[in-house]
Design a protein around this motif. Structure first.
Motif, short mmCIF file in Angstrom:
data_model
loop_
_atom_site.label_atom_id
_atom_site.label_comp_id
_atom_site.label_asym_id
_atom_site.label_seq_id
_atom_site.Cartn_x
_atom_site.Cartn_y
_atom_site.Cartn_z
N TRP A 59 0.83 -1.21 0.00
CA TRP A 59 0.00 0.00 0.00
C TRP A 59 0.87 1.26 0.00
O TRP A 59 0.59 2.21 -0.73
CB TRP A 59 -0.92 0.00 1.22
CG TRP A 59 -1.61 1.31 1.44
CD1 TRP A 59 -2.68 1.80 0.76
CD2 TRP A 59 -1.24 2.32 2.39
NE1 TRP A 59 -3.01 3.05 1.23
CE2 TRP A 59 -2.15 3.39 2.23
CE3 TRP A 59 -0.25 2.41 3.37
CZ2 TRP A 59 -2.09 4.55 3.00
CZ3 TRP A 59 -0.18 3.57 4.14
CH2 TRP A 59 -1.09 4.62 3.95
N PHE A 68 -2.71 1.78 -8.20
CA PHE A 68 -3.65 0.88 -7.54
C PHE A 68 -3.52 -0.55 -8.02
O PHE A 68 -3.68 -1.50 -7.25
CB PHE A 68 -5.09 1.38 -7.75
CG PHE A 68 -6.12 0.49 -7.11
CD1 PHE A 68 -6.42 0.61 -5.77
CD2 PHE A 68 -6.79 -0.48 -7.86
CE1 PHE A 68 -7.37 -0.22 -5.17
CE2 PHE A 68 -7.73 -1.31 -7.28
CZ PHE A 68 -8.02 -1.18 -5.93
N ALA A 69 -3.23 -0.73 -9.30
CA ALA A 69 -3.17 -2.08 -9.88
C ALA A 69 -2.15 -2.95 -9.15
O ALA A 69 -2.36 -4.16 -8.98
CB ALA A 69 -2.84 -2.00 -11.36
N ALA A 72 -3.86 -4.09 -5.86
CA ALA A 72 -5.14 -4.80 -5.95
C ALA A 72 -5.06 -6.28 -5.59
O ALA A 72 -5.93 -6.77 -4.86
CB ALA A 72 -5.73 -4.61 -7.35
N LEU A 75 -4.84 -6.49 -1.88
CA LEU A 75 -6.08 -5.98 -1.29
C LEU A 75 -7.18 -7.04 -1.39
O LEU A 75 -7.96 -7.23 -0.45
CB LEU A 75 -6.52 -4.69 -1.99
CG LEU A 75 -7.81 -4.06 -1.49
CD1 LEU A 75 -7.74 -3.74 0.00
CD2 LEU A 75 -8.14 -2.79 -2.28
N ARG A 76 -7.23 -7.75 -2.52
CA ARG A 76 -8.21 -8.83 -2.66
C ARG A 76 -7.97 -9.91 -1.60
O ARG A 76 -8.91 -10.44 -0.99
CB ARG A 76 -8.13 -9.42 -4.07
CG ARG A 76 -9.18 -10.50 -4.32
CD ARG A 76 -9.18 -10.96 -5.77
NE ARG A 76 -9.78 -9.97 -6.66
CZ ARG A 76 -9.10 -9.18 -7.48
NH1 ARG A 76 -7.78 -9.25 -7.53
NH2 ARG A 76 -9.72 -8.31 -8.26
N ASP A 325 -16.24 -5.74 -7.49
CA ASP A 325 -14.92 -6.36 -7.60
C ASP A 325 -13.85 -5.39 -7.14
O ASP A 325 -13.97 -4.16 -7.34
CB ASP A 325 -14.66 -6.77 -9.05
CG ASP A 325 -13.40 -7.60 -9.19
OD1 ASP A 325 -13.47 -8.83 -8.95
OD2 ASP A 325 -12.34 -7.03 -9.52
N VAL A 326 -12.80 -5.92 -6.53
CA VAL A 326 -11.71 -5.07 -6.04
C VAL A 326 -11.14 -4.20 -7.15
O VAL A 326 -10.82 -3.02 -6.93
CB VAL A 326 -10.61 -5.94 -5.38
CG1 VAL A 326 -9.33 -5.12 -5.18
CG2 VAL A 326 -11.09 -6.51 -4.06
N ASP A 327 -11.02 -4.74 -8.35
CA ASP A 327 -10.47 -3.95 -9.47
C ASP A 327 -11.32 -2.74 -9.80
O ASP A 327 -10.82 -1.77 -10.41
CB ASP A 327 -10.34 -4.83 -10.71
CG ASP A 327 -9.23 -5.86 -10.59
OD1 ASP A 327 -8.28 -5.62 -9.83
OD2 ASP A 327 -9.33 -6.91 -11.26
N ASP A 328 -12.60 -2.77 -9.43
CA ASP A 328 -13.50 -1.67 -9.75
C ASP A 328 -13.61 -0.62 -8.64
O ASP A 328 -14.39 0.33 -8.76
CB ASP A 328 -14.90 -2.22 -10.05
CG ASP A 328 -14.91 -3.11 -11.29
OD1 ASP A 328 -14.14 -2.81 -12.23
OD2 ASP A 328 -15.67 -4.08 -11.33
N ASP A 348 -5.48 8.14 -7.85
CA ASP A 348 -5.83 7.18 -6.80
C ASP A 348 -5.09 7.44 -5.49
O ASP A 348 -5.58 7.03 -4.42
CB ASP A 348 -5.56 5.75 -7.28
CG ASP A 348 -6.51 5.32 -8.39
OD1 ASP A 348 -7.60 5.93 -8.50
OD2 ASP A 348 -6.17 4.39 -9.14
N CYS A 352 -8.72 6.31 -3.66
CA CYS A 352 -8.93 5.05 -2.95
C CYS A 352 -7.68 4.51 -2.28
O CYS A 352 -7.77 3.51 -1.54
CB CYS A 352 -9.50 4.01 -3.90
SG CYS A 352 -8.43 3.63 -5.30
#
Length: 451
Positions: A59, A68-69, A72, A75-76, A325-328, A348, A352
């Motif tokens: 993070w 963010f990618a 992710a 995070l998932r 979805d986490v990607d969204d 981002d 987020c």
């Protein structure tokens, strides 16, 4: 006249529990804690700890790089692992949702359906209210907050003087400096430490940070000293209600600045410079001004802050339920910021990725910030009912009676009640009610912006 706090025995008899009721509650609390611990296999506990370390590191890098990618996948894993733990803790009970089980870790007895109703009411009222305030041509001047340097040492002394006047007991604690303000309780209420942060071009953030943490600390200092779980704080929302009561309903009031103005003037007076001579009304208006374009939750004013929390709550709830979805998350975040606050999110890192909570698997934590704000307004209403001269006491710097009221209604009970709602019903006569928070914000900001 200062109200004295009732003894623990008197409190127990008031609820009809007595020592037997206390013993039963202690056993209940220890049983609940034991069940939560033993249902988590050692392998899962170790995996969670490793994930927290890896996710937090990822993070930090993602936020620095606006990427963010890269965060992710971890995070998932954070959401999936938190869900796995919640499933085990929920056991065979399928009457509550998985997200409600996660919420229970921080705010017991407050399921998602209840929060949906509370936050939905706030959203319906605050979005149009903020739009009205934004359209007003009557903007408060920010002059009292800037335009000169405010020596750090002088700020520290002002904060120490004010927070001890509010009721923080320095004989059982201390005040220090940190990058992010926090409160830490050691040895029960016998050693409660608070920290704040200071900037030489902004005196207000240091003061309000100290008052906020002082509210947390006074709660800790007035809990029982048995070292048992029954004498710990009830929930995160209750804890936040205590800090926000002092920060907002005292520290953001015009009466507070009528009292604190001479202290500030004396501290910030410097020979050869323009004097710090703003009126109490000017100080009050400046510290309550709305920053309509603020992207960052921790820096948001009290009017727009609730929508920052509601945004995060909705994302958490929908990810856990499988509806997002986490990607969204970035697109959902940016869309809600536009819909709620009419703010375009440029990246981002300021969207987020700004909060650390999810990387520590603290899913279900965000709602407690707003639950605390709602409870603080409700307590302020009933405090004013029981102490009709509350505003005058603040103006005169006489805080003992207000603090004693909070101690009697909240602090001394620890975890003798099973939930925030149960405490409020017993102590003020009704469960958590968003009406008082809405009324407080509406009246205050329509008056301040002359609408």
């Amino acid at each position: 006249m200062t109200m004295s706090s009732p003894s623990r025995e008197e409190e127990e008899e008031t609820r009809g529990g007595g020592s037997l009721g206390t013993a039963r509650r202690i056993l209940e609390l220890e049983g609940e804690a034991y069940k939560k611990r033993v249902c988590i296999p050692a392998e899962l506990a170790a995996r969670k700890a490793e994930l927290e370390a890896a996710a937090n590191h990822a993070w930090v890098k993602a936020r620095q790089n606006n990427d963010f990618a890269s965060f992710a996948p971890l995070l998932r894993d954070c959401f999936d692992t938190a869900a796995e733990i919640a499933m085990l803790q929920r056991g065979e009970n399928r009457e509550i949702s998985l997200y409600s089980q996660m919420l229970d870790e921080y705010e017991m007895g407050m399921p998602a359906e209840r929060i949906d109703a509370l936050f939905g009411e706030l959203l319906d009222e605050l979005v149009p209210l903020i739009a009205r305030i934004r359209a007003s041509p009557n903007k408060p001047s920010l002059g009292p907050l800037a335009g000169r340097k405010f020596p750090i040492d002088a700020q520290k002394e002002v904060c120490r003087s004010i927070v001890t006047a509010l009721g923080f007991d320095e004989s059982r604690g201390r005040i220090d400096v940190s990058v992010h303000p926090f409160t830490m309780s050691l040895s029960g209420g016998h050693d409660v430490r608070i920290t704040s942060r200071f900037s030489d071009d902004d005196w207000y953030q240091g003061l309000m940070g100290t008052v906020h943490e002082g509210g947390h600390a006074m709660y800790e200092q007035n809990l029982g000293d048995s070292d048992l779980s029954i004498d710990s704080f009830l929930s995160m929302g209750v804890h936040e209600s205590q800090s926000l009561f002092w920060e907002r309903h005292v520290g953001k009031s015009v009466g507070f600045y009528k009292w604190a103005r001479p202290i500030l003037m004396d501290a910030f007076h410097r020979e050869g410079e323009e004097d710090f001579s703003h009126s109490a009304e000017e100080l009050y208006a400046a510290v309550n001004a709305v920053d309509f374009d603020n992207l960052i939750r921790v820096d948001a004013d009290e009017l727009t802050y609730p929508l920052h929390v509601i945004l995060r709550y909705g994302i958490e709830r929908d990810v856990v339920s499988g509806n997002l979805d986490v990607d969204d998350i970035p697109s959902r975040w940016n869309g809600d910021m536009k819909k709620f606050l009419d703010i375009d999110v440029p990246d981002d890192s300021r969207g987020c990725l700004q909060d650390v909570h999810w990387s520590f698997l603290a899913i279900g934590y965000f709602p407690t910030y707003l639950i605390g704000a709602i409870m603080a307004a409700q307590l302020a209403h009933y405090c004013g009912h029981d102490i009709p001269n509350k505003d005058l006491l603040i103006e005169e710097g006489k805080f003992d009676e207000i603090r004693s009221w909070l101690t009697r209604k909240v602090h001394v009970h620890g975890r003798r009640y099973k939930s925030l709602d149960e405490l409020l019903v017993a102590e003020v006569g009704e469960p958590l009610n968003a009406k008082y928070f809405i009324d407080y914000l509406t009246k205050k900001y329509l008056d301040l912006y002359k609408i």
